[in-house]
Write an enzyme that holds these catalytic residues in place. Structure first.
Site, mmCIF file in Angstrom:
data_model
loop_
_atom_site.group_PDB
_atom_site.id
_atom_site.type_symbol
_atom_site.label_atom_id
_atom_site.label_comp_id
_atom_site.label_asym_id
_atom_site.label_seq_id
_atom_site.Cartn_x
_atom_site.Cartn_y
_atom_site.Cartn_z
ATOM 1 N N HIS A 199 -2.051 -5.297 1.538
ATOM 2 C CA HIS A 199 -3.282 -6.056 1.347
ATOM 3 C C HIS A 199 -2.855 -7.456 0.933
ATOM 4 O O HIS A 199 -1.897 -7.623 0.178
ATOM 5 C CB HIS A 199 -4.152 -5.463 0.231
ATOM 6 C CG HIS A 199 -5.183 -6.426 -0.260
ATOM 7 N ND1 HIS A 199 -6.389 -6.609 0.386
ATOM 8 C CD2 HIS A 199 -5.165 -7.298 -1.300
ATOM 9 C CE1 HIS A 199 -7.072 -7.543 -0.250
ATOM 10 N NE2 HIS A 199 -6.353 -7.973 -1.278
ATOM 11 N N GLU A 258 -8.735 -11.393 -7.576
ATOM 12 C CA GLU A 258 -7.833 -10.251 -7.387
ATOM 13 C C GLU A 258 -6.636 -10.301 -8.325
ATOM 14 O O GLU A 258 -6.225 -9.271 -8.864
ATOM 15 C CB GLU A 258 -7.370 -10.182 -5.930
ATOM 16 C CG GLU A 258 -8.481 -9.804 -4.981
ATOM 17 C CD GLU A 258 -8.095 -9.849 -3.525
ATOM 18 O OE1 GLU A 258 -8.903 -9.402 -2.702
ATOM 19 O OE2 GLU A 258 -6.989 -10.322 -3.187
ATOM 20 N N TYR A 317 -12.747 -2.928 -3.666
ATOM 21 C CA TYR A 317 -13.362 -2.750 -2.348
ATOM 22 C C TYR A 317 -14.892 -2.766 -2.412
ATOM 23 O O TYR A 317 -15.558 -2.235 -1.525
ATOM 24 C CB TYR A 317 -12.869 -1.446 -1.713
ATOM 25 C CG TYR A 317 -11.415 -1.511 -1.299
ATOM 26 C CD1 TYR A 317 -10.997 -2.358 -0.275
ATOM 27 C CD2 TYR A 317 -10.457 -0.731 -1.935
ATOM 28 C CE1 TYR A 317 -9.668 -2.429 0.101
ATOM 29 C CE2 TYR A 317 -9.120 -0.790 -1.563
ATOM 30 C CZ TYR A 317 -8.738 -1.635 -0.543
ATOM 31 O OH TYR A 317 -7.414 -1.702 -0.171
ATOM 32 N N ASN A 369 -1.759 -0.067 7.013
ATOM 33 C CA ASN A 369 -1.349 -1.392 7.496
ATOM 34 C C ASN A 369 -0.432 -2.122 6.512
ATOM 35 O O ASN A 369 -0.384 -3.335 6.477
ATOM 36 C CB ASN A 369 -2.573 -2.241 7.851
ATOM 37 C CG ASN A 369 -3.459 -2.530 6.669
ATOM 38 O OD1 ASN A 369 -3.202 -2.124 5.542
ATOM 39 N ND2 ASN A 369 -4.531 -3.266 6.916
ATOM 40 N N LYS A 415 0.826 -1.206 0.000
ATOM 41 C CA LYS A 415 0.000 0.000 0.000
ATOM 42 C C LYS A 415 0.864 1.262 0.000
ATOM 43 O O LYS A 415 2.084 1.200 0.218
ATOM 44 C CB LYS A 415 -0.919 -0.024 1.220
ATOM 45 C CG LYS A 415 -1.985 -1.104 1.159
ATOM 46 C CD LYS A 415 -2.860 -1.020 2.395
ATOM 47 C CE LYS A 415 -4.061 -1.922 2.309
ATOM 48 N NZ LYS A 415 -4.926 -1.753 3.500
#
Length: 149
Positions: free
Chosen positions: A123, A134, A52, A120, A12
């Site tokens: 992913h 994905e 998402y 975080n 990310k």
């Protein structure tokens, strides 16, 4: 454990901005996973809405989550990669630690480098079914290399 299991990982924007991509990749490859695809890309609203879709209408503290998440995910390029190996999906998620970095143990990637649930670091696909979808979302077939052993 299936030898052919694959997972998608996204480094990310917080990972990329902190210049942690190499360190995180080294930690993952050090576990014996095989790299099958790797690229840097700038995400846009269209791919983020698709990625998402399962939380697009989620509201936290009376605020919709998606606009903040979409903004964050577009603040810098991300690094997308596909790894393979026995039990790679479960093993990667264990190595990363819980989604909320504040609850992640030291020694996990999120515990060592993450800040919270959004910042975080990575992913990772959560199931073989989501990994398949994905991977197709972020990689063309000719960008994946399954013949490297």
């Amino acid at each position: 454990m299936n030898r052919d299991e694959k997972t998608l990982i996204l480094f990310k924007p917080d990972c990329v901005r902190k210049n942690l991509s190499g360190i995180i990749l080294q930690r993952l490859l050090g576990e014996g996973f095989r790299l099958r695809g790797l690229k840097m890309m700038q995400l846009d609203d269209a791919i983020l809405r698709e990625h998402y879709a399962h939380i697009i209408d989620l509201v936290i503290d009376d605020e919709p989550l998606f606009p903040k998440l979409s903004f964050f995910m577009q603040t810098s390029p991300v690094v997308a990669l596909v790894l393979s190996g026995p039990g790679v999906i479960t093993r990667v998620r264990t190595i990363l630690g819980p989604t909320n970095s504040m609850k992640a143990d030291k020694g996990t990637i999120r515990g060592d480098y993450g800040t919270n649930s959004m910042l975080n670091i990575c992913h990772a696909s959560d199931s073989p079914e989501s990994a398949e979808v994905e991977i197709k979302r972020f990689f063309k077939p000719e960008e994946l290399f399954d013949n490297i052993d």
